[in-house]
Motif scaffolding. Sequence first.
Motif, PDB file in Angstrom:
ATOM      1  N   LEU A   1       0.854  -1.182   0.000  1.00 39.58           N
ATOM      2  CA  LEU A   1       0.000   0.000   0.000  1.00 39.58           C
ATOM      3  C   LEU A   1       0.891   1.234   0.000  1.00 39.58           C
ATOM      4  N   GLU A   2       0.573   2.142  -0.935  1.00 38.21           N
ATOM      5  CA  GLU A   2       1.417   3.314  -1.143  1.00 38.21           C
ATOM      6  C   GLU A   2       1.039   4.449  -0.213  1.00 38.21           C
ATOM      7  N   HIS A   3       2.037   5.224   0.160  1.00 31.74           N
ATOM      8  CA  HIS A   3       1.818   6.457   0.932  1.00 31.74           C
ATOM      9  C   HIS A   3       2.723   7.542   0.365  1.00 31.74           C
TER      10      HIS A   3
ATOM     11  N   SER B   1       8.993  -1.604  -6.754  1.00 31.19           N
ATOM     12  CA  SER B   1       8.995  -0.670  -7.870  1.00 31.19           C
ATOM     13  C   SER B   1       7.595  -0.057  -8.055  1.00 31.19           C
ATOM     14  N   HIS B   2       6.579  -0.900  -7.941  1.00 31.02           N
ATOM     15  CA  HIS B   2       5.183  -0.463  -8.090  1.00 31.02           C
ATOM     16  C   HIS B   2       4.835   0.605  -7.039  1.00 31.02           C
ATOM     17  N   GLU B   3       5.108   0.277  -5.789  1.00 28.81           N
ATOM     18  CA  GLU B   3       4.702   1.199  -4.715  1.00 28.81           C
ATOM     19  C   GLU B   3       5.517   2.490  -4.766  1.00 28.81           C
TER      20      GLU B   3
ATOM     21  N   PHE C   1       6.708   3.894  -7.478  1.00 27.20           N
ATOM     22  CA  PHE C   1       6.179   4.680  -8.607  1.00 27.20           C
ATOM     23  C   PHE C   1       4.914   5.434  -8.191  1.00 27.20           C
ATOM     24  N   HIS C   2       4.153   4.841  -7.273  1.00 23.39           N
ATOM     25  CA  HIS C   2       2.948   5.513  -6.766  1.00 23.39           C
ATOM     26  C   HIS C   2       3.286   6.819  -6.033  1.00 23.39           C
ATOM     27  N   THR C   3       4.527   6.974  -5.562  1.00 25.16           N
ATOM     28  CA  THR C   3       4.893   8.222  -4.890  1.00 25.16           C
ATOM     29  C   THR C   3       4.584   9.400  -5.813  1.00 25.16           C
TER      30      THR C   3
ATOM     31  N   PHE D   1      -4.089   5.040 -12.877  1.00 24.82           N
ATOM     32  CA  PHE D   1      -3.313   5.154 -11.641  1.00 24.82           C
ATOM     33  C   PHE D   1      -2.769   3.810 -11.169  1.00 24.82           C
ATOM     34  N   GLU D   2      -3.516   2.737 -11.359  1.00 21.98           N
ATOM     35  CA  GLU D   2      -2.988   1.411 -11.038  1.00 21.98           C
ATOM     36  C   GLU D   2      -2.424   0.714 -12.271  1.00 21.98           C
ATOM     37  N   GLY D   3      -3.111   0.876 -13.406  1.00 21.18           N
ATOM     38  CA  GLY D   3      -2.677   0.194 -14.630  1.00 21.18           C
ATOM     39  C   GLY D   3      -1.337   0.719 -15.143  1.00 21.18           C
TER      40      GLY D   3
ATOM     41  N   TYR E   1      -8.305  -3.718 -13.537  1.00 23.13           N
ATOM     42  CA  TYR E   1      -7.747  -2.450 -14.025  1.00 23.13           C
ATOM     43  C   TYR E   1      -6.236  -2.410 -13.822  1.00 23.13           C
ATOM     44  N   TYR E   2      -5.693  -3.335 -13.043  1.00 24.43           N
ATOM     45  CA  TYR E   2      -4.230  -3.445 -12.919  1.00 24.43           C
ATOM     46  C   TYR E   2      -3.652  -4.088 -14.189  1.00 24.43           C
ATOM     47  N   THR E   3      -4.075  -5.331 -14.463  1.00 19.52           N
ATOM     48  CA  THR E   3      -3.426  -6.066 -15.554  1.00 19.52           C
ATOM     49  C   THR E   3      -3.833  -5.522 -16.916  1.00 19.52           C
TER      50      THR E   3
END
Length: 596
Positions: free
Chosen positions: A260-262, A295-297, A299-301, A329-331, A399-401
């Motif tokens: 989970l991103e913050h 890497s995913h989380e 990038f959410h920064t 945002f997720e994809g 919506y991710y994949t």
Amino acid sequence: MNRKLKSKPLLYSLEPFDLSGHRLRATLRITEPDPKGQIISMPAWIPGSYLIRDFSRHVEHISAKSGTQAIAITKLDNHRWRVAPCQAALTITAVIYAWDLSVRGAHIDETHCFFNGTSVFFQVHGQEDHPCRLSLLPPPNPARWNVFTSLPQDTRANAKMSRNGFGTYVAENYDALIDHPVEMGTPEVIKFDACGAKHEMVFTGLVPNIDLKRIAQDVKKICEAQIRFFEPETTRVPFLDSAKKYVFMTMVTGDAYGGLEHRASTALMASRKDLPTIGHDNAPEGYQTFLGLVSHEYFHTWNVKRIKPAAFAPYKLAAESHTRLLWIFEGFTSYYDDLFLLRSGVIDRPTYLKTLGKQIASVMNMPGRHKQSVAESSFDAWTRYYKQDENAANAIISYYTKGSLVALALDLTIRLQTEQQHSLDDVMRILWERFGRDFYQGNPIGLSEKGFPQLVREATGVDVSDEIHRWAYGREDLPLKQLLATQGINMTWQSGNTRPSLDIRTRKQGEHLVIASALEGGAAHLAGLSAHDLLVAIDGVRVDAGTNTLESILTSYQPGQKVNVHVFRRDELRCFELTLASPPKADCLLQETSKP
Ligand SMILES: [Zn+2]
């Protein structure tokens, strides 16, 4: 907002007081409560995880006092309380149960305490933009616990701070207070700098011989590649608007995955078996998965913590908050997470193409992709993606994949139409400039649905509104084979094996094998078999989750042959005649050819 009121900070404290009972004590002092009766609430959901979670249900006890006087406090609905009017400062005290081992909640025992602010901090209605001070108190037997968080420390001269981090922290408002999770305990820690900025990795849970140096080396490369991507000239990290460092806090267990991103940290769950250990040159296979998550989380920064959909600017945490843009945002984040493993040199090109092939296969093997678009999937995240049942593969798309494949298709389209002069990278950078960079610096604007195609045109000169209409709002398959060919990549489909198929997904139930889902239009569906049927036998031969595997039995057959399948449904023995299907062409192979 009255400036006098705005200057009064809200004073929060948190104490892990009952470790074996998993209880925290949270207090909140409101210097100038609403004279008509102060309303406070707990968030119904946590940003980044789109499901109503009702965090208020873990509040075991709540009381209010003004001076030494007890004040009545009344529950108004699922999430809100009203305190009776009072003249002087108000103190609320609550006991909160914290035994949710996930990145979304709070978890405390004798070994550690982890919490998200959404699980423990009350929102003070009318004072959401007041600054907050948080006093973190040590557990009863302080042992050797240390505090890890991206929340900035209180720098006032009289502020208290122990050597191990128990003391006062500050947040500019409630939104910031709940966006810096906290870990306390005795975890393994490694620190590194990326583009000159401090980063910290914290691992809770036992991992004998964990190779922290190797992990830090790899993660540093990923972080630096992403920082340079968004800010090629200044290499300025995004989180300095909120914190002095970035913290990766990972809970390691036997079998877990998630993140989970913050705004300046991330909470992760990882499997012990996926982490590298000292003395073993070959990292476990799952290590790439862990790095992909990191890497995913990270990038959410940029993408979702600062570049946000309009619906999240600001977050409205009392009820569901709908947006059709999670595919961006997720994809897009899912597209770039693996791409940055490649760009940072953590994986090589053949490994990247193999990973991308799996992503393509996971979408193409979902019959639900023709029933739901990624825009619809985004909107219905709350009721469908986060509430998946046995019919999910037939009814929904992720919506991710699929969102990551829309990103790939848009990227390839832009590259093709601009003769490689532009790419989706330019779109991400314009999003960052327009929406992200100043989000916490006085310009909290979110991206609207209609604004996106225009932004792509501005960034690249390419009009992709028709493609977005068909690929993100429509349900057709993406022309990936043709688009990949323009980059010299050949896409083919293969069967992973030669066995005929029942077109089902299975799960183990003790020693038994149960149908998890029957794919729509597949052999099992056409024969009358259903999800939850417990497989008993094929042509009288036992099938189970042990040695009598479905695979070993099917090896003796050819596609097109008829078999009798015995199952228990609601404990009643049933028999279905089934025509075996061809092995699914489930593997997508991507191979580089010479450039066209
Ligand atoms: Zn994500």
